[in-house]
Design a protein around this motif. Sequence first.
Motif, PDB file in Angstrom:
ATOM      1  N   UNK A 129      -7.075  10.355   2.893  1.00 60.94           N
ATOM      2  CA  UNK A 129      -7.546  10.655   1.985  1.00 60.94           C
ATOM      3  C   UNK A 129      -8.041   9.133   2.565  1.00 60.94           C
ATOM      4  N   UNK A 130      -7.252   8.362   2.303  1.00 60.35           N
ATOM      5  CA  UNK A 130      -7.184   6.688   2.583  1.00 60.35           C
ATOM      6  C   UNK A 130      -6.627   5.579   4.440  1.00 60.35           C
ATOM      7  N   UNK A 131      -5.947   7.026   4.835  1.00 59.34           N
ATOM      8  CA  UNK A 131      -5.971   6.764   6.546  1.00 59.34           C
ATOM      9  C   UNK A 131      -7.131   5.509   7.136  1.00 59.34           C
ATOM     10  N   UNK A 132      -8.254   5.054   6.721  1.00 57.95           N
ATOM     11  CA  UNK A 132      -9.002   4.382   7.624  1.00 57.95           C
ATOM     12  C   UNK A 132      -9.456   3.274   6.563  1.00 57.95           C
ATOM     13  N   UNK A 133      -9.056   3.147   5.542  1.00 58.91           N
ATOM     14  CA  UNK A 133      -9.706   2.349   5.096  1.00 58.91           C
ATOM     15  C   UNK A 133      -7.757   0.939   4.078  1.00 58.91           C
ATOM     16  N   UNK A 134      -7.078   0.957   4.820  1.00 61.20           N
ATOM     17  CA  UNK A 134      -5.679   0.670   4.644  1.00 61.20           C
ATOM     18  C   UNK A 134      -6.065  -0.982   4.513  1.00 61.20           C
ATOM     19  N   UNK A 135      -6.710  -1.493   6.336  1.00 66.74           N
ATOM     20  CA  UNK A 135      -7.030  -3.125   6.056  1.00 66.74           C
ATOM     21  C   UNK A 135      -7.642  -3.427   5.310  1.00 66.74           C
TER      22      UNK A 135
END
Length: 365
Positions: A163-169
Amino acid sequence: MSDENSQEHPQLRLISWNMTFACNLRCPHCYIDAEERAGKGELSTEEGKMLIDQIVAVSKPILILSGGEPLLRADVFELARYATRKGLTVAMGTNGTLITDSVAKELKSSGVTAVAISIDSSVPERHDAFRGVKDSWKRALEGIDACIERGITVQVNTTVTQQNYAEIDDIMALAEEHGARSFHLFFLVPTGRGKAIEDISAEMYEQMLDDTLDKIAYGKYKLDIRPVCAPQFMRIASQKGLSLEKWRRGCIAGLAYCRIYPTGEVTPCPYLPIKLGSIRETPFRDIWFNSPVLKAIRDLDRLKGKCRICEYRAICGGCRARAYGLTSFVDVCGGLQEPAELKGDYLAEEPWCPYRPRGNHTTKK
């Protein structure tokens, strides 16, 4: 015995104490299946002080007070003060939602020097959905701000999920914006309620490590960033030519770190639920120095599969908890996975590492 092993003099530098099963949130990846109420058999205040005394008899590690939610223990500040007086550096792992200014003030006065608070998304609604409680994102950030205002160092923890892979940055940027000093990026280990979560793929895992180490290499953030439960980041860092001095080793479970369960059992780490002994029955010193399981973990020549022949084994070691979890057929019964006798292979090769060793590493026969 190979020179790269640390079996003879394992120096305990970090210890995590799950003080309670009680928690005010309901996170789907909780490795002890925490609930709102305290569980039966948790160490009492006096037993907690006995534990601290036993730890001090071995070394003066950083003591992480964790849970569940440690702030739900009425004696948490008393125990923090006791540990501080005994010469331990005291930190806390918390969801942050209970930290007000007055709580932060009490944490500071009781000797807690650093607090790790979990943030799972840069979007409030996503974090709240993952944590199972409305406004937990807002309250966690308020907890971070309160700690920093009182001079307590803050570390933000994030577990990588589908779910959060793309928003770690974005989460890293949020942590830096709120004044966090460090950021620990956790990778899911299949234990406790985490057994039921669909993990990222091995390819996504490797790519996330590569991207994270690029951020470190190019100084994108001032944060002190470290991947956790992903020991092969040391191999990738080495391949990128990064200095490895500040990290020492990918996995330190059983070598410089262990965990105390709420009821007193000792395990190599929170995600590796192998019972090594109980401090109620055996002095911690005896468990730390004499456990057959810990001795096996410390002996790199006992690793199996490609981990045994890998040229990076001394700085990585592979995740022993992931190896155990994916070779274990434990019925977790709704999520609770208590420390138990061996039911998996903790010496198996790291199942989430795609690297192919060169095969030229020699070991003592």
